[in-house]
Design an enzyme around this catalytic site. Structure first.
Site, PDB file in Angstrom:
ATOM      1  N   HIS A 143       0.837  -1.203   0.000  1.00  0.00           N
ATOM      2  CA  HIS A 143       0.000   0.000   0.000  1.00  0.00           C
ATOM      3  C   HIS A 143       0.873   1.255   0.000  1.00  0.00           C
ATOM      4  O   HIS A 143       0.628   2.202  -0.757  1.00  0.00           O
ATOM      5  CB  HIS A 143      -0.906   0.016   1.230  1.00  0.00           C
ATOM      6  CG  HIS A 143      -2.187  -0.727   1.067  1.00  0.00           C
ATOM      7  ND1 HIS A 143      -2.246  -2.099   1.059  1.00  0.00           N
ATOM      8  CD2 HIS A 143      -3.469  -0.301   0.926  1.00  0.00           C
ATOM      9  CE1 HIS A 143      -3.504  -2.485   0.915  1.00  0.00           C
ATOM     10  NE2 HIS A 143      -4.266  -1.415   0.826  1.00  0.00           N
ATOM     11  N   HIS A 194       0.413  -3.105   9.400  1.00  0.00           N
ATOM     12  CA  HIS A 194       1.849  -2.967   9.151  1.00  0.00           C
ATOM     13  C   HIS A 194       2.502  -2.246  10.308  1.00  0.00           C
ATOM     14  O   HIS A 194       1.847  -1.532  11.078  1.00  0.00           O
ATOM     15  CB  HIS A 194       2.112  -2.180   7.862  1.00  0.00           C
ATOM     16  CG  HIS A 194       1.826  -2.943   6.612  1.00  0.00           C
ATOM     17  ND1 HIS A 194       2.638  -3.951   6.158  1.00  0.00           N
ATOM     18  CD2 HIS A 194       0.807  -2.843   5.721  1.00  0.00           C
ATOM     19  CE1 HIS A 194       2.138  -4.449   5.037  1.00  0.00           C
ATOM     20  NE2 HIS A 194       1.019  -3.798   4.753  1.00  0.00           N
TER      21      HIS A 194
END
Length: 556
Positions: A143, A194
């Protein structure tokens, strides 16, 4: 290249009998050593991320970051990339394709090479609208790479045009792209998907990809459009080699699937653009292979109809070619396997081991089938209908949970100067990394500098790590109404006997989302399907638009 491993016959039994030594057994020594150097960072940052969630999490932010995470996915970009070509923005479209493909392949390459898990849950809660995201490794963040590369390229182009147009609109658009990139990055941390290392490396990769595109993009395009058959053939072979040398993961991770899909897109973009540039339909005095487009002359209705037609053609291609290839390719692959010309990959079933391919829909993270569109639109209309989960969600999560838990048990046993007679609880001698403070249940680095209540919270989060469960007395989750929550709420207790330990292992793996069976023909299928999608986007559909009267009528 890492060794090839056949999928285990009984994944649950295999997973239940392995923990921290799983990666030492499945990875080459240098990759396992690299992983051992980075694992302590994942463990160190987890409690701090949990503290961040506690301090800022709210129902409104849950909805915002779960919803906007879709703006950094492959699907979002693939929906809008063809439109750029059909509306005449060929140079921007090609740059976007190459940057996204490089980001997806590069991050997928590192993910499968290092096999780092996402930050541990618990103590983190993971917020996501994607059921397959947790099956991937965490390092680095795709991302972040996608968002940064696209945002930086757009900002660069806006600054170039700002020399001629210094309007406030230009400045506002630049600020919007900065906000977009920062929002995606912050959202990955907020959602617990993350850690800091993941987004930092992912963002750095995105910035480097943008720089490479700005420096070398025009040269690569001039090479593709040289008109030589050999140049386009070499470009295609290079992509195929990159697909082949993609590292083998230690777990059934779908990162490779996305890398293959975008590799196919690059092949199709190059082939299609090279072909279209030599037809009489492309503009001759513009960027090579540019599609004629003028909104004022064409009109909004005609432009909208051609975009809808182009999208329908792409979905029809995908819906028809995938089942056709699944029928045609298996017999061919069996012949190649008999001649020892096949190239097997771990976790992909060889053609000789199945007679037919069972229908499945959740095989694609890039362009979903038409049947999934109503469900996706429903999710977009009701962004709170997402998953908020605590606990291991993938095999990588489970192995790391067991590894961390066993190391904590080892420290606890050593501190009491007592070891079970059969040695069952001792870790494998194959893996003996250094033991940082976080693995010794000591205060985290810097925690002593925090106010006492905050240091206590960080330490309590560290105590939840590796348990596979969460103590609600320690953590109060903010879960908005309507969320699909899956949280284990029992207070963690170390297993007292080897039987209890084995039972707990099996319970962890039984709760995981099981990856579906993947077939060897899927690799070639994705390459062909996505190469076809890209070819249609840059050549097939623009020619079709002219044939059905939706083009500009330019024919030189």
């Amino acid at each position: 290249m890492s060794p090839i491993h056949d999928p285990p016959k009984d994944p649950r039994l295999d997973a239940g009998n392995k923990d921290h030594d799983h990666y030492a057994q499945r990875l080459p020594k240098w990759r396992n050593a690299l992983r051992n150097c980075l694992i302590p960072i994942v463990r160190w940052e987890t409690p701090w991320l949990a503290l961040l969630q506690e301090k800022v999490r709210s129902p409104a932010l849950d909805s915002y970051f779960a919803y906007t995470a879709n703006l950094g996915t492959h699907t979002f970009f693939m929906v809008f990339l063809p439109i750029q070509f059909w509306c005449g923005y060929t140079s921007i479209g090609r740059a976007s394709v190459f940057m996204l493909a490089a980001g997806v392949y590069g991050t997928g390459f590192l993910k499968d090479m290092v096999c780092l898990p996402r930050p541990l849950s618990p103590p983190l809660a993971r917020i996501s609208m994607s059921g397959s995201a947790a099956l991937e490794y965490g390092f680095p963040s795709s991302h972040s790479a996608n968002a940064v590369s696209v945002a930086f390229y757009a900002i660069y182009m806006l600054r170039q045009s700002a020399e001629e147009d210094s309007s406030n609109v230009n400045s506002a658009l630049q600020a919007l792209f900065y906000f977009y990139a920062l929002s995606i990055i912050a959202g990955r941390l907020y959602c617990g998907m993350h850690g800091f290392l993941d987004v930092l490396v992912g963002s750095a990769m995105g910035a480097l990809i943008t720089a490479f595109q700005l420096v070398c993009g025009d040269w690569m395009d001039s090479w593709v459009f040289s008109g030589s058959y050999w140049d386009i053939l070499v470009a295609t072979l290079v992509i195929c080699v990159l697909v082949r040398v993609h590292p083998e993961p230690a777990d059934d991770c779908p990162c490779y699937d996305d890398s293959v899909s975008f590799s196919g897109v690059v092949i199709g973009i190059n082939l299609g653009a090279w072909y279209y540039a030599q037809t009489g339909y492309a503009l001759q005095d513009a960027y090579p292979s540019s599609v004629p487009f003028d909104l004022h002359k064409m009109g909004l209705l005609k432009a909208t109809v051609r975009i809808l037609l182009g999208v329908v053609v792409i979905f029809v291609w995908r819906a028809t070619m995938k089942p056709a290839l699944f029928t045609i390719l298996p017999p061919l692959f069996r012949l190649l396997e008999q001649a020892r010309w096949n190239m097997p990959r771990a976790f992909f079933l060889n053609a000789s081991k199945y007679k037919s391919i069972q229908p499945f829909a959740d095989d694609d993270n890039v362009i979903p089938p038409v049947s999934d569109l109503p469900h996706m639109l429903k999710n977009l209309a009701h962004p709170r209908k997402r998953s908020v989960s605590v606990g291991p969600q993938s095999a990588a999560d489970a192995y790391e949970t067991l590894a961390y838990r066993n190391r904590r048990r080892r420290e606890s046993i050593n501190s009491m100067d007592g070891v079970p007679e059969d040695g069952t609880w001792l870790p494998s001698p194959a893996l003996k990394p250094s033991t940082p403070a976080i693995e010794k249940a000591e205060p985290l680095l810097g925690a002593s500098l925090l106010p006492t209540p905050m240091a206590s919270r960080v330490h309590s989060y560290e105590q939840m790590m590796g348990t596979g469960q969460i103590n609600f007395a320690e953590k109060n989750l903010t879960t908005p109404p309507g969320s699909d929550t899956d949280v284990a709420g029992d207070v963690y207790r170390l297993p007292q006997t080897p039987t209890e330990e084995e039972k707990e292992k099996r319970e962890i793996f039984m709760k995981l989302t099981k990856p579906r069976v993947r077939y060897d023909v899927e690799v070639v299928t994705k390459l062909i399907v996505y190469a076809g999608i890209a070819w249609l986007a840059v050549a097939g559909n623009p020619i079709l638009f002219e044939w059905v009267g939706l083009g500009m009528g330019v024919l030189s």
